[in-house]
Structures are given as C-alpha cells and as structure tokens.
Design an enzyme around this catalytic site. Structure first.
Site, PDB file in Angstrom:
ATOM      1  N   ASP A   1      45.652  47.480  38.685  1.00  0.00           N
ATOM      2  CA  ASP A   1      45.009  48.380  37.735  1.00  0.00           C
ATOM      3  C   ASP A   1      45.596  49.788  37.825  1.00  0.00           C
ATOM      4  O   ASP A   1      45.898  50.285  38.912  1.00  0.00           O
ATOM      5  CB  ASP A   1      43.508  48.430  38.039  1.00  0.00           C
ATOM      6  CG  ASP A   1      42.725  49.234  37.035  1.00  0.00           C
ATOM      7  OD1 ASP A   1      42.745  48.878  35.850  1.00  0.00           O
ATOM      8  OD2 ASP A   1      42.086  50.226  37.449  1.00  0.00           O
ATOM      9  N   GLU A  51      49.507  47.143  35.321  1.00  0.00           N
ATOM     10  CA  GLU A  51      49.033  47.761  34.088  1.00  0.00           C
ATOM     11  C   GLU A  51      49.645  49.158  34.017  1.00  0.00           C
ATOM     12  O   GLU A  51      49.191  50.077  34.701  1.00  0.00           O
ATOM     13  CB  GLU A  51      47.502  47.862  34.073  1.00  0.00           C
ATOM     14  CG  GLU A  51      46.980  48.500  32.795  1.00  0.00           C
ATOM     15  CD  GLU A  51      45.644  49.214  32.954  1.00  0.00           C
ATOM     16  OE1 GLU A  51      44.950  49.383  31.939  1.00  0.00           O
ATOM     17  OE2 GLU A  51      45.304  49.630  34.085  1.00  0.00           O
TER      18      GLU A  51
END
Length: 500
Positions: free
Chosen positions: A206, A243
């Site tokens: 993330d 990401e």
C-alpha cells in the site's frame, strides 16, 4: 537489475474487499471463512491469485489503519481461519497476497501510543515529529492533493505536545519513519512472520510511493531496496506488487525492487477510451511504457486493472451500459499483463465515491433467504434491482459473468493471450479511431484482437499483412460475422481472430 521471478506467476488475479465479499456467520460482515467457502467459485471463474484487503485489527471498516500487524481482526475471524483459507486456496492452485501497510499505522497502535507520550519515549523515532515553527520554516505545512490523498494539512496535533506528527492520509494514520533502524527491524519481523511462519505467497504494498514524505522522498527507492533484499533472502519466490498511483515515468523505478506495479495510466486510458469511443493510440502508449519499465527490470510484471477499491467502479464509469461493461472486460483480458479483477466486476457491479459505495456487498443470490451476502452496508448502487446476482447470471449465457468467464478461460488456454513476462503486443492500424486493434504475437499461434469502440456497426478490412487471420476464435456479439472482404462488427463488440 532485478532478476528474481516468482516461481508462480498467476494469469488472473482477483481483489477481495474482505468486509463485503461473503459472510459465513450471519453477522452481516464478510469474513475469512466466507472467502474460504467461495474458493470453488473463484477457481471455477479461473482466478489464480487473490489479493485480500487488510485483515489486521483496526478501528475502521476498511482496516488500512493497523493496530496489530500480527493479528486478524475479530470481525474477520482468527489466525487459524486465515491459515485454513491459505491451505484451501493452495489446494486449488490459488495464491494469496496479503495487503501489507508499511506507510503508516493507526494512532491506536501500541507504537504510536508510546510515541505520543513525549520526545524521550523510545518509540518516538518510529514516526515523524516536528515543531510548528520548523514545519513553517521548511514550508511543508501544506501539500497539494493527489489522486491517492486529499489531505491538505498533513501535520496533526498531539494534545499537550510541543511537536506535531505527520500523517499524509489523515490524522488517524500517522506515517512511519524508516530512518529508524529499530523500526526496520520490526518490519523485518512482520515480513518474516507472514511469509515464513504463516506462508502467504506475497504482498500487495500500500502507498508505495509515500514511504518517505515529499521533502525526503529520494529515500523511497533505498527503502524498497531494503524491503526487497530482506524478502529475497527469506523467500526468494515471493511476489510483490506495489500501489504507485502515478504516471508510468514515476512508476518505472519501483520495478528495480518490486516484481510488479499497478498500471494506473492504462486503467484511466481504458476508461477514457470507453467514454470517448475513440482509440487513444493505446498500443503505442503501452509499448512506450513497457520499454521504460524494462530499463529497470526486464522481467517486470505489469499489473493491469479496470478499477480498484479506490476508484469509481467501471460499471458506473460507463453508465451501466452492459455492452460497454463487456467491452471493458474484453479490452482488459486481451491486453498483455497480469489483470486484476475487482470483486463483483464480473457481475457488472456499480458504485461511485464516497468510498463505501464502491465497496458494496457482493451479490450472491436473488433469494431473500441468502445469508452469504453481507449487510454491513445498505447498497445504493449495486442493488438487486440494478445488478443481476450471480445466481441469475450463472445460467444466462449472455450475462456479464459468463462473458468474463469465457474470456478468462480463453486467456488461460491461448499462450499468446496468457503471456505475462515480456509483454507481447504489436500495433494493427485500421485507419479508424473508433477501432482498437492489436496483434498478440506468438511463434505458434498468434491472435489478432479487434474492438469496435463506437455505437455503430463497423466493416473492418484487415491490412494485407494480417489477411491470414481468417478464423474466428471469440466473438462478444453473435451479430459479428465474416464478409467477403473483411469483418462486420456490431457496436461495442470484440472479436479475436486466429490464422486459417
């Protein structure tokens, strides 16, 4: 350059927002046992890897603000439930990727609870702290919003403290400071626990571009070198996907230390193409990006998607036009890369921001007695009036679900379509901006793909060098047909051709 390649490279991946997928115990909340109960469904669909959004204890519904990196949120089950899910997935040849949040924690995490006690606390160095005067002097009190964060004022008060802490996403998510060697050691323990002690196959990482704040973001790549060095030394075959919500130019350097990264440029390009109904020279953009990625890692894995849990659902982007929903799937599943499906995409689920409404319950059944569809959120977009549940679509050969299932099976059976490493694609110029066409070359069985992007039927004439593609392998519309001189394509439809 990076050379480590995962021992298993899935051709079809599936993102599960755990809270919304399947409820196993009647409390209205999706859970790990619910996912386990639906592994046969995912296997039948053709999924080879699942990415689970965070499962750790957290005070929020989305759980991206972690309180305990070693635990499972009780709403979702237990660590034994997770181990069982992992075992059952592996029995079906499905890899499991854990969403690992390395950028921040919750303010309720024991590290931050300690750090907030004062400058002399040993955990203070785990986070970014600065006086308002120093923040103003450096000119970092405000930031420009970005696609992944709307926070304008990232510095937050700690009551009774002369310093503020930095939280890029919001005050409840304080950023971790990896200048701390002690924190890096803690992270290494977490990585080892999930890869070795538990046995997950890899991580979705993330906020990978935000590990360091903007004023020291030159340290990002060194951090990912450290992260990758540790992963490869304990589990060389582990898979990592980052990401990095940014342009291809910014994404490319991350391939030095990550196997894969999500291709946001192409996600948004496909959405624009579907709305404008004109090709954006997509193939050339892909080739340019591939060349850029390969400079950093010749074995890069291009993680593609239509949308994810932070974007308006593709069904709503195309205004719930079923033909365009199918066209979107046809484009994604015939382009190179490693496609990720967002749960429910295969049903044509809908949703626009705020975020909760792009994370609505998966629609399993039309039966009022259905107890597996979650109820934690009252759906506004993906209701049974707007979207046909799986139990209905499974038995309709023309459904969105069966369109996805057919294309996935084709992608897995055709070597030219299923190639992940060293993406294979060539331009096919049909001199029509409303047509998207490309070749997926292969030494034994190349395929030619043509998409009609517009609302009118199109008569397609193949270039001389492609005349030998005369056999229909797949058609998204029964009206598509071969003519004496070419191919007639219905509106918003696709064909896949092979050689005679």
């Amino acid at each position: 350059m990076k050379s480590n390649i995962p021992h298993f490279i899935p051709r079809i991946c599936y993102e599960i927002f755990v809270r919304s997928f399947c409820d196993s115990n009647g409390d209205g909340i999706g859970d790990l046992n619910g996912i386990t109960s639906r592994l046969d469904y995912l296997q039948d669909l053709g999924v080879e890897a699942i990415w689970l959004t965070p499962v750790h204890p957290s005070p929020t519904y989305h759980k991206y603000d972690v309180v305990d990196f070693y635990g499972i949120d009780p709403e979702y089950g237990t660590l034994d439930d997770f181990k069982n899910l992992l075992s059952e997935a592996h029995n079906r040849g499905i890899a499991v990727y854990l969403d690992l949040i390395v950028n921040h924690t919750s303010t309720l995490h024991p590290w931050f609870v300690e750090a907030s006690k004062g400058p002399d606390n040993p955990y203070r160095e785990f986070y970014w702290w600065m006086t308002p005067e120093k923040i103003a002097e450096m000119g970092i009190d405000k930031r420009e919003t970005s696609a992944d964060s709307n926070e304008v004022y990232p510095w937050h008060d700690n009551p009774g403290d002369s310093e503020q802490y930095y939280g890029l996403f919001y005050s409840g998510m304080p950023d971790l400071n990896y200048d701390s060697d002690k924190l890096r050691i803690e992270l290494s323990y977490i990585i080892h626990f999930w890869l070795i002690d538990i046995g997950v196959d890899g991580f979705r990482l993330d906020a990978a571009r935000h590990i360091y704040p903007t004023w020291v973001n030159y340290n990002n790549q060194h951090f990912w070198w450290f992260f990758d060095y540790f992963v490869r030394n304990i589990k060389p075959e582990a898979y990592t996907v980052g990401e990095i919500w940014a342009t291809a130019e910014e994404v490319a350097p991350y391939f030095k230390n990550l196997n894969s990264a999500f291709h946001f440029d192409i996600s948004f390009a496909i959405q624009r193409i579907l709305l404008s109904e004109t090709d954006e020279n997509l193939v050339q953009k892909l080739l340019t990006n591939y060349e850029l990625f390969a400079r950093y890692n010749p074995d890069f894995i291009d993680a593609t998607m239509l949308t994810n849990h932070d974007q308006d659902r593709i069904g709503s982007v195309v205004r719930n036009n079923p033909d365009k929903i199918k066209l979107a799937a046809s484009i994604l599943l015939t382009l190179p890369g490693q496609p990720y499906l967002y749960y429910g995409e295969e049903l044509g689920m809908l949703g626009t921001k705020p975020d909760t409404y792009i994370r609505e319950p998966f629609l399993w059944s039309s039966s009022p007695d259905d107890d597996s569809t979650t109820t934690w959120l009252q759906a506004e977009f993906s209701t049974k009036k707007n979207v046909l549940p799986l139990s209905v679509q499974q038995f309709d050969e023309n459904s969105i679900f069966n369109h996805y299932k057919t294309l996935i099976k084709l992608r897995k059976s055709e070597p030219a379509l299923g190639q992940v490493l060293h993406p294979n694609i060539e331009t096919v110029d049909l001199n029509d901006q409303e047509i998207l066409a490309y070749l997926r070359p292969h030494d034994k069985r190349p395929v030619l793909i043509i998409h009609n992007l517009c609302k009118l039927s199109k008569l397609i004439y193949l270039p001389i060098e492609n005349h030998y593609f005369g056999q229909l392998l797949f058609s998204s519309n029964k009206a598509n047909s071969k003519t004496d001189n070419g191919w007639l394509l219905a509106s918003y439809s696709s064909v896949i051709l092979i050689a005679d």
